[in-house]
Design a protein around this motif. Sequence first.
Motif, PDB file in Angstrom:
ATOM      1  N   LYS A   1      55.467 -32.944 121.389  1.00  0.00           N
ATOM      2  CA  LYS A   1      56.078 -34.204 120.927  1.00  0.00           C
ATOM      3  C   LYS A   1      56.889 -33.973 119.659  1.00  0.00           C
ATOM      4  CE  LYS A   1      52.037 -36.313 120.709  1.00  0.00           C
ATOM      5  NZ  LYS A   1      51.067 -35.370 121.306  1.00  0.00           N
ATOM      6  N   VAL A   2      56.365 -33.141 118.769  1.00  0.00           N
ATOM      7  CA  VAL A   2      57.100 -32.804 117.543  1.00  0.00           C
ATOM      8  C   VAL A   2      58.368 -32.031 117.885  1.00  0.00           C
ATOM      9  CG1 VAL A   2      57.029 -31.340 115.477  1.00  0.00           C
ATOM     10  CG2 VAL A   2      55.130 -32.879 115.977  1.00  0.00           C
ATOM     11  N   LEU A   3      58.250 -31.074 118.785  1.00  0.00           N
ATOM     12  CA  LEU A   3      59.414 -30.281 119.198  1.00  0.00           C
ATOM     13  C   LEU A   3      60.472 -31.164 119.858  1.00  0.00           C
ATOM     14  CD1 LEU A   3      57.406 -27.231 120.553  1.00  0.00           C
ATOM     15  CD2 LEU A   3      58.895 -27.200 118.546  1.00  0.00           C
ATOM     16  N   GLU A   4      60.027 -32.146 120.608  1.00  0.00           N
ATOM     17  CA  GLU A   4      60.951 -33.086 121.248  1.00  0.00           C
ATOM     18  C   GLU A   4      61.692 -33.915 120.198  1.00  0.00           C
ATOM     19  OE1 GLU A   4      62.956 -34.847 124.353  1.00  0.00           O
ATOM     20  OE2 GLU A   4      61.449 -33.260 124.578  1.00  0.00           O
ATOM     21  N   ALA A   5      60.992 -34.257 119.118  1.00  0.00           N
ATOM     22  CA  ALA A   5      61.584 -35.086 118.058  1.00  0.00           C
ATOM     23  C   ALA A   5      62.500 -34.282 117.137  1.00  0.00           C
ATOM     24  CB  ALA A   5      60.478 -35.740 117.234  1.00  0.00           C
TER      25      ALA A   5
ATOM     26  N   GLY B   1      63.545 -35.854 111.203  1.00  0.00           N
ATOM     27  CA  GLY B   1      63.439 -34.519 111.781  1.00  0.00           C
ATOM     28  C   GLY B   1      64.515 -34.137 112.772  1.00  0.00           C
ATOM     29  N   LYS B   2      65.342 -35.090 113.193  1.00  0.00           N
ATOM     30  CA  LYS B   2      66.266 -34.801 114.291  1.00  0.00           C
ATOM     31  C   LYS B   2      67.333 -33.762 113.934  1.00  0.00           C
ATOM     32  CE  LYS B   2      69.414 -38.729 113.489  1.00  0.00           C
ATOM     33  NZ  LYS B   2      68.861 -39.061 112.156  1.00  0.00           N
ATOM     34  N   ASP B   3      67.603 -33.573 112.634  1.00  0.00           N
ATOM     35  CA  ASP B   3      68.629 -32.608 112.225  1.00  0.00           C
ATOM     36  C   ASP B   3      68.051 -31.332 111.613  1.00  0.00           C
ATOM     37  OD1 ASP B   3      70.835 -34.187 113.009  1.00  0.00           O
ATOM     38  OD2 ASP B   3      70.606 -35.399 111.187  1.00  0.00           O
ATOM     39  N   ALA B   4      66.733 -31.263 111.498  1.00  0.00           N
ATOM     40  CA  ALA B   4      66.107 -30.117 110.822  1.00  0.00           C
ATOM     41  C   ALA B   4      66.139 -28.872 111.712  1.00  0.00           C
ATOM     42  CB  ALA B   4      64.679 -30.445 110.443  1.00  0.00           C
ATOM     43  N   GLU B   5      66.398 -27.729 111.087  1.00  0.00           N
ATOM     44  CA  GLU B   5      66.436 -26.459 111.805  1.00  0.00           C
ATOM     45  C   GLU B   5      65.220 -25.575 111.528  1.00  0.00           C
ATOM     46  OE1 GLU B   5      71.015 -25.214 112.091  1.00  0.00           O
ATOM     47  OE2 GLU B   5      70.379 -25.741 110.056  1.00  0.00           O
ATOM     48  N   ILE B   6      64.535 -25.839 110.414  1.00  0.00           N
ATOM     49  CA  ILE B   6      63.340 -25.073 110.056  1.00  0.00           C
ATOM     50  C   ILE B   6      62.235 -26.044 109.667  1.00  0.00           C
ATOM     51  CG2 ILE B   6      62.321 -23.422 108.417  1.00  0.00           C
ATOM     52  CD1 ILE B   6      65.041 -22.083 108.195  1.00  0.00           C
ATOM     53  N   LEU B   7      61.033 -25.797 110.193  1.00  0.00           N
ATOM     54  CA  LEU B   7      59.861 -26.592 109.844  1.00  0.00           C
ATOM     55  C   LEU B   7      58.796 -25.636 109.323  1.00  0.00           C
ATOM     56  CD1 LEU B   7      58.093 -29.178 109.865  1.00  0.00           C
ATOM     57  CD2 LEU B   7      57.535 -28.649 112.257  1.00  0.00           C
ATOM     58  N   ALA B   8      58.322 -25.866 108.085  1.00  0.00           N
ATOM     59  CA  ALA B   8      57.307 -25.007 107.486  1.00  0.00           C
ATOM     60  C   ALA B   8      56.155 -25.862 106.977  1.00  0.00           C
ATOM     61  CB  ALA B   8      57.905 -24.209 106.323  1.00  0.00           C
TER      62      ALA B   8
ATOM     63  N   VAL C   1      53.147 -37.728 116.188  1.00  0.00           N
ATOM     64  CA  VAL C   1      54.229 -37.131 115.404  1.00  0.00           C
ATOM     65  C   VAL C   1      54.237 -37.754 114.011  1.00  0.00           C
ATOM     66  CG1 VAL C   1      56.709 -36.727 115.280  1.00  0.00           C
ATOM     67  CG2 VAL C   1      55.574 -36.792 117.511  1.00  0.00           C
ATOM     68  N   PRO C   2      54.224 -36.936 112.947  1.00  0.00           N
ATOM     69  CA  PRO C   2      54.264 -37.491 111.587  1.00  0.00           C
ATOM     70  C   PRO C   2      55.495 -38.366 111.370  1.00  0.00           C
ATOM     71  CG  PRO C   2      53.686 -35.164 111.520  1.00  0.00           C
ATOM     72  CD  PRO C   2      54.089 -35.466 112.936  1.00  0.00           C
TER      73      PRO C   2
ATOM     74  N   ASN D   1      51.942 -25.327 119.295  1.00  0.00           N
ATOM     75  CA  ASN D   1      52.083 -25.120 120.735  1.00  0.00           C
ATOM     76  C   ASN D   1      53.124 -24.012 120.930  1.00  0.00           C
ATOM     77  OD1 ASN D   1      52.647 -25.205 123.494  1.00  0.00           O
ATOM     78  ND2 ASN D   1      52.275 -27.406 123.623  1.00  0.00           N
ATOM     79  N   VAL D   2      52.659 -22.776 120.859  1.00  0.00           N
ATOM     80  CA  VAL D   2      53.569 -21.628 120.901  1.00  0.00           C
ATOM     81  C   VAL D   2      54.279 -21.542 122.242  1.00  0.00           C
ATOM     82  CG1 VAL D   2      53.730 -19.118 120.706  1.00  0.00           C
ATOM     83  CG2 VAL D   2      52.168 -20.373 119.211  1.00  0.00           C
ATOM     84  N   THR D   3      53.581 -21.857 123.323  1.00  0.00           N
ATOM     85  CA  THR D   3      54.182 -21.802 124.662  1.00  0.00           C
ATOM     86  C   THR D   3      55.377 -22.733 124.763  1.00  0.00           C
ATOM     87  OG1 THR D   3      52.044 -21.246 125.644  1.00  0.00           O
ATOM     88  CG2 THR D   3      53.735 -22.102 127.122  1.00  0.00           C
ATOM     89  N   GLU D   4      55.200 -23.951 124.280  1.00  0.00           N
ATOM     90  CA  GLU D   4      56.287 -24.939 124.341  1.00  0.00           C
ATOM     91  C   GLU D   4      57.433 -24.536 123.413  1.00  0.00           C
ATOM     92  OE1 GLU D   4      58.193 -28.149 125.952  1.00  0.00           O
ATOM     93  OE2 GLU D   4      56.252 -27.312 126.548  1.00  0.00           O
TER      94      GLU D   4
END
Length: 352
Positions: free
Chosen positions: A75-79, A59-66, A51-52, A97-100
């Motif tokens: 792991k990124v989605l979890e963070a 990242g814990k409060d971010a709603e959009i990632l581009a 995870v970067p 990871n589109v499935t996750e």
Amino acid sequence: MIPGKGFGEAWKKIMGEYGDDVLVGDWEADWEKLQYRRLEVEKRGPEIEVVPDQIIESGKDAEILAGLFVPVSSKVLEAMPKLKVVGVSRAGLENVNVTEATKRGVLVFNVQGRNAHAVSDFAVGMMLAECRNIARAHYAIKNGTWRKTFSNSATVPELTGRNVGIIGFGYIGRLVAQKLSGFNMNRLVFDPYASEEDVKEAGCTKVDLETLLKESDFITLHARLTEANKNMIGEKEIALMKETAYIVNTGRAGLVDQVALAAALKANKISGAALDVFTTEPIPEDSEFLKLDNVTLTTHIAGTTADALGNSPSLLLEDISKLLKDNKPRFIVNPEVLENEEFKKWLEEVRA
């Protein structure tokens, strides 16, 4: 390849009304490391990456990632527990990871066709460069030789009237067909997902793979790489090609068995190849392709133009903006998330 500031500027221009609480950074700022890391992610998926730091820290409060190549793993989605939208400004989804994301109710966007003109232009250029020995003649002159004889000297073709086989008839494949129509080439198409009617409408002929391989003077690959079509052009398929044929790959290296292709070129079973993609990049110093005189090699630059790269963050954020404004976005990858109750609630709040 697109600095983080490019996304920051696009956000300010297109999404500024949704706030200016935007964090901008670069996943990998070192150019050489970026080329290696992104290729590994394309081959093995985003889960191989850590995870970067910026996501861990903020990242814990971010709603959009581009981003472009940033790996969006489980792991990124979890963070990023509040994440609702992920967007990558490229057609490929190998780094997501589109499935996750779907399981977690995160809507995924990509940008289809952002570099389609760049790649299709390049594919046509590679055909000419290889069959007309353009790069080899240039190299010879630069090294003090006035070279006039090449491995294909007895059969150097013109494009007019020749058959070109186009494997993959998405946006890029269609543009290649359109551009080659100006050369009056007969255009054969293999794509199990394209309808015969659509292919015919484009002035092309839909055929099976075996027919394409046997009849084409040039073959150009524009299919997406999947487990089903990995090494779809192997020793058996190359053996069906004309001895005077050329193969051009500006798509994915994994579509072609590299060992089989090098062996065929070495034995002059086909006239030549032009390659912009390789299973390992940079190409290894001991690669068989470096020993051959009937192959044109470029450094994975087919899609890299100022237009394609510079415009893609805006294309991505414009499409996300359409969603937020209750218009019709073009590039949603997993539309089933639109029915996720938690996502619907978030979207209603944003639109309110």
